[in-house]
Design an enzyme around this catalytic site. Structure first.
Site, mmCIF file in Angstrom:
data_model
loop_
_atom_site.group_PDB
_atom_site.id
_atom_site.type_symbol
_atom_site.label_atom_id
_atom_site.label_comp_id
_atom_site.label_asym_id
_atom_site.label_seq_id
_atom_site.Cartn_x
_atom_site.Cartn_y
_atom_site.Cartn_z
ATOM 1 N N GLY A 145 37.459 27.795 44.197
ATOM 2 C CA GLY A 145 37.492 29.243 44.014
ATOM 3 C C GLY A 145 37.117 29.725 42.627
ATOM 4 O O GLY A 145 36.205 29.207 41.980
ATOM 5 N N GLY A 149 38.714 29.425 39.873
ATOM 6 C CA GLY A 149 38.942 28.414 38.850
ATOM 7 C C GLY A 149 37.746 27.504 38.658
ATOM 8 O O GLY A 149 37.355 27.195 37.525
ATOM 9 N N TYR A 179 54.615 38.093 46.895
ATOM 10 C CA TYR A 179 53.372 37.872 46.147
ATOM 11 C C TYR A 179 53.166 38.971 45.106
ATOM 12 O O TYR A 179 52.849 38.691 43.938
ATOM 13 C CB TYR A 179 52.189 37.835 47.105
ATOM 14 C CG TYR A 179 50.852 37.715 46.426
ATOM 15 C CD1 TYR A 179 50.417 36.499 45.908
ATOM 16 C CD2 TYR A 179 50.016 38.824 46.284
ATOM 17 C CE1 TYR A 179 49.187 36.386 45.263
ATOM 18 C CE2 TYR A 179 48.793 38.717 45.655
ATOM 19 C CZ TYR A 179 48.386 37.503 45.149
ATOM 20 O OH TYR A 179 47.172 37.406 44.510
#
Length: 308
Positions: free
Chosen positions: A45, A47, A192
């Site tokens: 992703g 990162g 979240y």
């Protein structure tokens, strides 16, 4: 005639969707030769795209993640795409405080510099618990990175000027922290949101603590990206989200642009503790700018991870 209308309507929808996903690219061309970058969750992703971008600038890039096989595959890809052989992997499980402490001990023994720390890894909206009995979102997204950053803060100061970039999300605005229940774990989306709000408070307080010490810090909303976060959910949900992501979300490469911007830009360095969207500072909701709450969360987090 109906066919013509259909074609025109489809074209308009396509142009609107394309315009809605338009984002800035980081145009700063600064090199990072001789610099060391640590990216949590750098195997996929945003990162991984961040790792590629910084490797291309000559940095020594270390990706920290728990899945060794995926990490090794990612390292090979980053080396090729980033035209840089100075890329490696270290094992880290942010859902386990012992793993974080072991990781930082090894890192500090091996690495003499840490110029950029990117707190990228994260858990989506799931109801689960870490090995230390923290809710998975709060434990990984906030407490794991909180402990990691604090244990590496000395090395960051020694390597000054250095930076800490923490990924958050604009969904922070839908919740507030409850200090009587920081471990809230009832509704997945709400837990979240609270963890992402905690990321923002963490970045602000870290900026205050490190002011004048050569360390700058940034909270980044990378936009909503087409990544693999849906693998935690059912097949039906994944299929639905694939369609939605294709239509409205941006590719990971675009999502990484603001992260890269905060990692390298001299202009960003003027806004330590700030919140960034689309390669520029953004305004937070008033409750998310409360310095008193940020400090209170920092002190509570120190107790939870046994730093105090």
């Amino acid at each position: 005639m109906y066919i013509l209308y259909t074609i025109i309507a489809s074209l308009l929808c396509y142009l609107i969707l394309k315009w809605s996903k338009k984002m800035r690219y980081c145009t700063d061309v600064k090199r990072l030769d001789g610099k060391t970058v640590l990216i949590t969750g750098g195997n996929a992703g945003i990162g991984k795209e961040t790792a590629v971008a910084l490797a291309m600038r000559g940095a020594r890039v270390i990706i920290a993640c728990r899945d060794v096989d995926k990490a090794e595959k990612a390292v090979r890809e980053i080396k090729v795409r980033g035209h840089n052989v100075n890329v490696l992997h270290m094992e880290l499980d942010l859902a386990n405080m012992r793993s974080i402490r072991d990781f930082t001990k090894i890192f500090l023994e091996r690495e003499k510099r840490l110029d950029i720390l990117i707190n990228n890894a994260g858990m989506p909206s799931v109801l689960d618990w870490t090995d230390d009995n923290f809710s998975m979102c709060f434990g990984v997204n906030h407490l794991g990175h909180f402990l990691l950053t604090n244990l590496l803060l000395g090395r960051l100061k020694e390597s000054a000027p250095s930076r800490v970039v923490t990924l958050t999300c604009s969904s922070y605005k839908y919740q507030k922290l409850d200090f009587q229940d920081l471990n809230y774990n009832l509704l997945p989306f709400f837990t979240y949101c609270r963890s992402k709000l905690a990321n923002i408070y963490f970045s602000q307080e870290l900026g205050r603590i490190t002011e004048g010490k050569g360390v700058t810090t940034y909270a980044v909303h990378p936009s909503y990206v087409q990544s693999s976060w849906t693998y935690h959910y059912s097949i039906l949900f994944r299929m639905l989200m694939q369609v939605i992501m294709f239509m409205f979300f941006v590719p990971c490469e675009m999502g990484a642009q603001t992260v890269v911007y905060c990692a390298v830009s001299d202009e960003a360095a003027k806004h330590s503790g700030g919140y960034f969207i689309d390669c520029r500072p953004a305004t937070l909701r008033p409750f998310a700018r409360d310095a008193g709450v940020a400090k209170k969360l920092w002190e509570a987090s120190e107790r939870l991870v046994k730093l105090a």
